[in-house]
Design a protein around this motif. Structure first.
Motif, PDB file in Angstrom:
ATOM      1  N   ALA A   7      39.291   0.390  21.227  1.00  0.00           N
ATOM      2  CA  ALA A   7      38.855   0.801  22.332  1.00  0.00           C
ATOM      3  C   ALA A   7      37.405   0.297  22.467  1.00  0.00           C
ATOM      4  N   ALA A   8      35.990   0.439  21.625  1.00  0.00           N
ATOM      5  CA  ALA A   8      34.970   0.539  21.802  1.00  0.00           C
ATOM      6  C   ALA A   8      34.991  -1.213  22.386  1.00  0.00           C
ATOM      7  N   LEU A   9      35.723  -2.096  21.662  1.00  0.00           N
ATOM      8  CA  LEU A   9      35.594  -3.674  22.178  1.00  0.00           C
ATOM      9  C   LEU A   9      36.089  -3.404  23.605  1.00  0.00           C
ATOM     10  N   LEU A  10      36.726  -2.797  24.473  1.00  0.00           N
ATOM     11  CA  LEU A  10      37.311  -2.898  25.263  1.00  0.00           C
ATOM     12  C   LEU A  10      35.875  -2.727  26.514  1.00  0.00           C
ATOM     13  N   GLU A  11      34.972  -1.746  26.266  1.00  0.00           N
ATOM     14  CA  GLU A  11      34.122  -1.250  27.457  1.00  0.00           C
ATOM     15  C   GLU A  11      33.375  -2.350  27.597  1.00  0.00           C
ATOM     16  N   PRO A  12      33.152  -2.876  29.022  1.00  0.00           N
ATOM     17  CA  PRO A  12      32.278  -3.520  29.644  1.00  0.00           C
ATOM     18  C   PRO A  12      30.639  -3.147  28.971  1.00  0.00           C
ATOM     19  N   CYS A  13      30.370  -4.324  29.617  1.00  0.00           N
ATOM     20  CA  CYS A  13      28.898  -4.448  28.394  1.00  0.00           C
ATOM     21  C   CYS A  13      27.907  -3.725  29.651  1.00  0.00           C
ATOM     22  N   GLY A  14      26.388  -3.390  28.838  1.00  0.00           N
ATOM     23  CA  GLY A  14      26.257  -2.823  29.737  1.00  0.00           C
ATOM     24  C   GLY A  14      25.074  -3.387  30.624  1.00  0.00           C
ATOM     25  N   ARG A  15      24.957  -2.729  31.873  1.00  0.00           N
ATOM     26  CA  ARG A  15      24.040  -3.451  32.777  1.00  0.00           C
ATOM     27  C   ARG A  15      22.458  -3.749  32.605  1.00  0.00           C
ATOM     28  N   PRO A  16      22.173  -3.845  33.110  1.00  0.00           N
ATOM     29  CA  PRO A  16      20.622  -4.453  32.518  1.00  0.00           C
ATOM     30  C   PRO A  16      19.728  -3.194  33.529  1.00  0.00           C
ATOM     31  N   VAL A  17      18.862  -2.242  32.714  1.00  0.00           N
ATOM     32  CA  VAL A  17      17.965  -1.519  32.970  1.00  0.00           C
ATOM     33  C   VAL A  17      16.685  -2.263  33.269  1.00  0.00           C
ATOM     34  N   PRO A  18      17.084  -1.289  35.602  1.00  0.00           N
ATOM     35  CA  PRO A  18      16.044  -1.638  36.357  1.00  0.00           C
ATOM     36  C   PRO A  18      14.186  -1.010  35.996  1.00  0.00           C
TER      37      PRO A  18
ATOM     38  N   GLU B 264      20.810  -4.459  23.931  1.00  0.00           N
ATOM     39  CA  GLU B 264      21.912  -3.968  23.888  1.00  0.00           C
ATOM     40  C   GLU B 264      22.974  -5.680  23.974  1.00  0.00           C
ATOM     41  N   LEU B 265      22.477  -6.161  24.974  1.00  0.00           N
ATOM     42  CA  LEU B 265      22.757  -7.319  25.319  1.00  0.00           C
ATOM     43  C   LEU B 265      23.159  -7.577  23.917  1.00  0.00           C
ATOM     44  N   VAL B 266      22.396  -8.307  22.226  1.00  0.00           N
ATOM     45  CA  VAL B 266      23.187  -8.422  21.433  1.00  0.00           C
ATOM     46  C   VAL B 266      24.466  -7.450  20.407  1.00  0.00           C
ATOM     47  N   ALA B 267      24.583  -6.614  20.624  1.00  0.00           N
ATOM     48  CA  ALA B 267      25.179  -5.557  20.414  1.00  0.00           C
ATOM     49  C   ALA B 267      26.850  -6.082  21.325  1.00  0.00           C
ATOM     50  N   CYS B 268      26.506  -5.902  22.257  1.00  0.00           N
ATOM     51  CA  CYS B 268      27.635  -6.340  23.216  1.00  0.00           C
ATOM     52  C   CYS B 268      28.167  -8.194  23.183  1.00  0.00           C
ATOM     53  N   GLY B 269      27.530  -8.540  22.719  1.00  0.00           N
ATOM     54  CA  GLY B 269      27.889 -10.235  22.359  1.00  0.00           C
ATOM     55  C   GLY B 269      28.908  -9.456  20.647  1.00  0.00           C
ATOM     56  N   ASP B 270      28.080  -9.001  19.889  1.00  0.00           N
ATOM     57  CA  ASP B 270      29.282  -8.659  18.476  1.00  0.00           C
ATOM     58  C   ASP B 270      30.454  -8.032  18.885  1.00  0.00           C
ATOM     59  N   GLU B 271      30.469  -7.073  19.392  1.00  0.00           N
ATOM     60  CA  GLU B 271      31.646  -6.740  20.184  1.00  0.00           C
ATOM     61  C   GLU B 271      32.136  -7.556  20.813  1.00  0.00           C
TER      62      GLU B 271
END
Length: 91
Positions: free
Chosen positions: A32-43, A64-71
């Motif tokens: 399920a964690a792999l199906l989560e959308p990537c986090g938005r950039p922090v304003p 967070e971008l690197v972690a999302c890419g790994d997922e």
């Protein structure tokens, strides 16, 4: 002529692609964690008036971008495994 048509039908059906039976394929769904959308950039808030604060927020976004890419790479590997199972089942 009928004999030739029957022989041709037997040959052609042997060349067809067989589809795997659903009860023979046991595929687990992706984690399920792999199906989560990537986090938005922090304003960057107005209160982040220092360069250090801005760099900290930028660094957090980069991690967070690197972690999302790994997922997403893990999800792609899962999908390739599914395709591999399906190809193996049909050959």
């Amino acid at each position: 002529m009928i004999l030739k048509a029957g022989a041709l039908a037997l040959v052609l059906t042997g060349c067809g692609v067989s589809t795997p039976s659903a009860d023979r394929i046991d595929l687990a769904p992706p984690p399920a964690a792999l199906l989560e959308p990537c986090g938005r950039p922090v304003p960057v808030p107005e209160t982040a008036d220092t360069t250090g604060e801005q760099e900290r927020l930028w660094g957090r976004d980069r991690l967070e971008l690197v972690a999302c890419g790994d997922e997403k790479a893990a999800l792609a590997a899962w999908a390739q495994g599914v395709v591999g199972v399906l190809v193996d089942e049909t050959t």
